[in-house]
Design a protein around this motif. Structure first.
Motif: not given
Length: 498
Positions: A196-220
């Motif tokens: 039981s609580c007075d309030h409840f927090d969900i804290v999230e942090e994430y990065d959104i990946i640049n798909p061009a960076s992913l493509l370069e990585d796959v090709i390499a």
């Protein structure tokens, strides 16, 4: 009434429970989405005698299905983040294609000579290809259509015929850095342990990946299955979100973000919402302050006077100056309130209220600031889903690296049946302040709005109100409650108590 809420976590799902009425509790389930990010799920009304086992927490009356209420960015021409990946992948159906992991990163061309690269072998009959980046490394642009009915490879020579193709989303697209479930914002919630609580927090942090960076990585790295969210990949945006839940059905969302690379912004709402689930209720209505009546598709709409929302919209409704459906272009609609109820003798009895909205006193949704950054304040889509805009291309369209964003918003459920005179009355905390909202669609004389005892003696400030509403209570909150009168058939007030 119990002033605390209960919380319990089973695996990826957190259940948050609070009193809704003398007979029922409000039950909110929050889970994980397509990108394994925090995602709103379902909201029920459950009998207050039911328990907290996982089986008991899946029943009740469904009032809101939220499968896709985690908000993505619209940048560089695509939705990305939340439950979305960039709509850039060509998924090809090639029966018995015979390609394996060893072929990943290989280069192919369509009939127009556009280069496509194999990034994933889905199964024995399906493949994912990503075109060459037609834009810049930061401002990426991918070809989303194919010419011809086959791809060709130069080395080793091969032809790949396909019988079907469609655009798929490049997921996962989010690199999750943090997901904390905190009792009273401090103590981690143990799996399977009710608190039981007075309030409840969900804290999230994430990065959104640049798909061009992913493509370069796959090709390499040909012939190697690469992680789509690996630590070494470049990201375009970093999101930090705090979802704070309160015992009165409120969820206040503090959303901060940083542009890690330049991008072209389409729009960002920071909140969005599926429609309430009508189910066995016989009425579904929508109330949006700061709008005026308008016509579209031969239908007369009046959301300020409360609009029937039980039918399918023939086309999307956009609320913007050029559509002549705003009261004031400098003070845009920032509250979006739905109701479920029933008909009694041609009279609507509202039972469930749900308010989605932006803070009027903090962050980039303060009215003057938002008006500078938004051309279209809201879209109601044909799915009946609500898409407010906090920023859009009016802010940019080019957003430089290092740009910071801070949006405070909320989702709040309330017992509409408990309101004798007001159409809507709800309040919640924001950084120590309490923001109070009261709306009326009939004249009243000295109506009393009861607030929690903890607010007694605190100072009242008016954020905004209609001239038709008189706030008789001034300076500080009395124990007896706020007193208001409304002349005519409509009025509202937004107050800050601190």
């Amino acid at each position: 009434m119990n002033t605390q809420m209960r919380a319990i976590k089973y695996g990826d799902n957190v259940y948050l429970r609070s009193v809704f009425s003398p007979q029922e509790d409000l039950l909110i389930r929050v889970g994980k989405g397509t990108n394994r990010q925090i995602n709103f799920a379902n909201v029920w009304l459950v009998t207050n005698s039911s328990g907290m086992s996982e089986k008991e927490l899946t029943g009740g009356r469904l009032i809101h299905g939220n499968g896709d209420d985690s908000t993505p960015w619209n940048i560089n021409g695509t939705y990305i983040g939340g439950n979305h990946g960039g709509a850039a992948v060509q998924e090809l159906t090639c029966k018995g294609h015979g390609l394996t992991t060893a072929d990943l990163g290989s280069e192919w061309s369509d009939a127009a000579g556009v280069r496509f690269f194999l990034i994933k072998v889905v199964d024995a009959d399906r493949l994912w290809f990503l075109s060459q980046n037609m834009g810049k490394p930061d401002l990426w642009q991918f070809r989303t259509n194919l010419s011809g009915s086959a791809l060709t490879r130069k080395a080793p020579p091969a032809s790949l015929a396909f019988t079907g193709s469609h655009v798929a989303q490049l997921v996962p697209a989010c690199r999750i850095a943090r997901q904390d479930y905190l009792v009273n914002g401090k103590t981690p919630l143990e799996d399977g342990k009710e608190v039981s609580c007075d309030h409840f927090d969900i804290v999230e942090e994430y990065d959104i990946i640049n798909p061009a960076s992913l493509l370069e990585d796959v090709i390499a790295h040909p012939g190697v299955q690469r992680g789509f969210t690996a630590d070494h990949l470049q990201a375009v945006i970093r999101n930090h979100i705090v979802y704070r839940f309160y015992p009165n059905g409120a969820n206040v969302i503090h959303f901060t973000a940083e542009a890690l690379q330049p991008f072209n912004v389409g729009y960002m709402g920071f909140i969005q919402s599926a429609p309430l689930s009508k189910g066995a209720f016989t009425t579904h209505e929508y109330y949006i302050p700061k709008t005026i009546p308008f016509q579209q598709d031969g239908i007369s709409y009046d959301f300020r006077s409360i609009q029937d929302y039980s039918f399918k919209l023939p086309s999307p409704l956009l609320f913007k100056t050029t559509n002549n459906n705003l009261e004031d272009a400098g003070n845009l609609p920032d509250r979006f309130i739905q109701f479920l109820g029933r008909k009694e003798n041609d009279h609507t009895v509202r039972e469930v209220g749900y308010a989605l909205g932006y803070s009027p006193v903090r962050g980039l949704t303060q009215p003057a600031e938002r008006a500078k950054n938004v051309a279209s304040s809201l879209m109601l889509y044909t799915s009946s889903k609500t898409y407010p805009s906090a920023i859009d291309s009016k802010m940019g369209p080019l957003i430089p690296a290092g740009k910071q964003f801070h949006c405070v918003a909320y989702r709040q459920y309330f017992n509409a049946a408990a309101l004798k005179n007001a159409t809507a009355f709800y309040y919640h905390e924001e950084d120590g302040d309490t923001i109070v909202y009261a709306d009326y669609h009939k004249p009243v004389e000295k109506d009393v709005l009861q607030l929690p005892v903890r607010l007694t003696g605190k100072t009242i400030s008016v954020v905004e109100k209609t001239p038709s509403l008189t706030l008789h209570t001034t300076k500080s909150v009395p124990a007896s409650g706020l007193v208001v009168s409304v002349e005519g058939n409509y009025g509202y007030a937004v107050l800050v108590i601190r």
